[in-house]
Write a protein that holds these residues in place. Structure first.
Motif, PDB file in Angstrom:
ATOM      1  N   ASN A  42     -23.252  -1.980 -14.280  1.00 23.95           N
ATOM      2  CA  ASN A  42     -22.517  -1.121 -15.202  1.00 23.95           C
ATOM      3  C   ASN A  42     -21.771  -1.914 -16.280  1.00 23.95           C
ATOM      4  N   GLY A  43     -21.940  -3.232 -16.298  1.00 23.09           N
ATOM      5  CA  GLY A  43     -21.317  -4.056 -17.323  1.00 23.09           C
ATOM      6  C   GLY A  43     -19.880  -4.457 -17.050  1.00 23.09           C
ATOM      7  N   THR A  44     -19.316  -4.073 -15.928  1.00 28.39           N
ATOM      8  CA  THR A  44     -17.949  -4.460 -15.585  1.00 28.39           C
ATOM      9  C   THR A  44     -17.875  -5.983 -15.510  1.00 28.39           C
ATOM     10  N   PRO A  45     -16.865  -6.585 -16.154  1.00 24.67           N
ATOM     11  CA  PRO A  45     -16.754  -8.052 -16.111  1.00 24.67           C
ATOM     12  C   PRO A  45     -16.471  -8.581 -14.706  1.00 24.67           C
ATOM     13  N   LEU A  46     -17.033  -9.747 -14.419  1.00 27.06           N
ATOM     14  CA  LEU A  46     -16.792 -10.454 -13.150  1.00 27.06           C
ATOM     15  C   LEU A  46     -16.049 -11.755 -13.446  1.00 27.06           C
ATOM     16  N   THR A  47     -14.994 -12.014 -12.675  1.00 29.53           N
ATOM     17  CA  THR A  47     -14.236 -13.247 -12.811  1.00 29.53           C
ATOM     18  C   THR A  47     -14.242 -13.971 -11.468  1.00 29.53           C
ATOM     19  N   PRO A  48     -14.909 -15.138 -11.375  1.00 27.10           N
ATOM     20  CA  PRO A  48     -14.885 -15.876 -10.103  1.00 27.10           C
ATOM     21  C   PRO A  48     -13.489 -16.438  -9.858  1.00 27.10           C
ATOM     22  N   LEU A  60     -13.238 -11.087  -9.021  1.00 28.67           N
ATOM     23  CA  LEU A  60     -12.488  -9.899  -9.401  1.00 28.67           C
ATOM     24  C   LEU A  60     -13.385  -9.110 -10.342  1.00 28.67           C
ATOM     25  N   CYS A  61     -13.442  -7.797 -10.155  1.00 33.92           N
ATOM     26  CA  CYS A  61     -14.288  -6.932 -10.972  1.00 33.92           C
ATOM     27  C   CYS A  61     -13.399  -6.124 -11.910  1.00 33.92           C
ATOM     28  N   GLY A  62     -13.578  -6.330 -13.212  1.00 40.42           N
ATOM     29  CA  GLY A  62     -12.817  -5.561 -14.187  1.00 40.42           C
ATOM     30  C   GLY A  62     -11.983  -6.441 -15.082  1.00 40.42           C
ATOM     31  N   ALA A  63     -11.229  -5.783 -15.937  1.00 40.49           N
ATOM     32  CA  ALA A  63     -10.411  -6.476 -16.936  1.00 40.49           C
ATOM     33  C   ALA A  63      -9.079  -6.920 -16.345  1.00 40.49           C
ATOM     34  N   PRO A  64      -8.571  -8.088 -16.772  1.00 41.74           N
ATOM     35  CA  PRO A  64      -7.248  -8.534 -16.319  1.00 41.74           C
ATOM     36  C   PRO A  64      -6.181  -7.484 -16.623  1.00 41.74           C
ATOM     37  N   GLY A  65      -5.179  -7.447 -15.755  1.00 37.02           N
ATOM     38  CA  GLY A  65      -4.083  -6.512 -15.937  1.00 37.02           C
ATOM     39  C   GLY A  65      -4.292  -5.178 -15.262  1.00 37.02           C
ATOM     40  N   THR A  66      -5.474  -4.961 -14.701  1.00 36.28           N
ATOM     41  CA  THR A  66      -5.757  -3.723 -13.981  1.00 36.28           C
ATOM     42  C   THR A  66      -5.940  -4.062 -12.502  1.00 36.28           C
ATOM     43  N   GLU A  67      -5.896  -3.050 -11.664  1.00 33.12           N
ATOM     44  CA  GLU A  67      -6.208  -3.276 -10.256  1.00 33.12           C
ATOM     45  C   GLU A  67      -7.711  -3.456 -10.157  1.00 33.12           C
ATOM     46  N   ARG A  68      -8.119  -4.646  -9.757  1.00 31.57           N
ATOM     47  CA  ARG A  68      -9.542  -4.972  -9.743  1.00 31.57           C
ATOM     48  C   ARG A  68     -10.043  -5.153  -8.321  1.00 31.57           C
ATOM     49  N   PRO A  69     -11.158  -4.475  -7.974  1.00 31.48           N
ATOM     50  CA  PRO A  69     -11.742  -4.695  -6.656  1.00 31.48           C
ATOM     51  C   PRO A  69     -12.280  -6.122  -6.532  1.00 31.48           C
TER      52      PRO A  69
END
Length: 175
Positions: A42-48, A60-69
């Protein structure tokens, strides 16, 4: 800033805490290079954010500053959405460092015994880690229920895709 972002900064800024998470929990923030470049469908960013000794990576899945799964992808092409956010993931990993086997259905008593036999200082180190984190260990039923609820959300949006010689390879659900 989310609670997960604050926790990650705290771990990064405290080498002793980071060391306790690296062992016994196998959540090592110095291992942030994934085995493969992954993306979510779905294009959600991934941060190792961490890796483990077997080549797996926590993202972490999603943009910084949000609750990320938190997504875990192993080096063998398996993945699971581990937790709703980093606080939940670190709580699970710190309390039950054998979470992969727990998620696969092995009994906690058996896993505790094996872990303590192989690592006699495990119980003491885990108690220190939980104290430093300021968290109470969740009961196994609660932890497994949360882990399974997150894992059930893996497919389709959180099952990563990796570039392959023939196009793209989709990871398989870990459980």
């Amino acid at each position: 800033m989310s609670a997960g972002d604050e926790l990650l900064r705290r771990i990064e800024g405290d080498p002793e805490l980071a060391g306790l998470l690296a062992w016994p929990s196998d959540f090592d923030i110095t291992r942030r290079e994934p085995v493969e470049d992954l993306r979510l469908p779905n294009g959600t960013p991934l941060t190792p954010i961490a890796g483990d000794g077997s080549g797996g990576t926590f993202f972490l899945c999603g943009a910084p500053g949000t609750e990320r799964p938190v997504l875990y992808a192993d080096s063998e092409g398996g993945a699971v959405l581990l937790a709703a956010d980093l606080v939940e993931a670190v709580t699970l990993i710190a309390t039950y460092p054998y979470w992969r086997d727990l998620g696969a259905g092995r009994p906690v008593a058996e896993l505790e015994e094996e872990f303590a036999v192989d690592r006699p200082e495990f119980l003491e180190v885990r108690a220190e880690l939980l104290d430093r984190l300021g968290i109470a260990a969740p009961g196994v039923e609660e932890a497994v229920a949360k882990m399974r609820a997150s894992a059930a959300r893996t497919v389709p949006d959180f099952l990563p895709v990796a570039p392959d010689l023939d196009g793209e390879a989709v990871y398989e659900p870990l459980w």
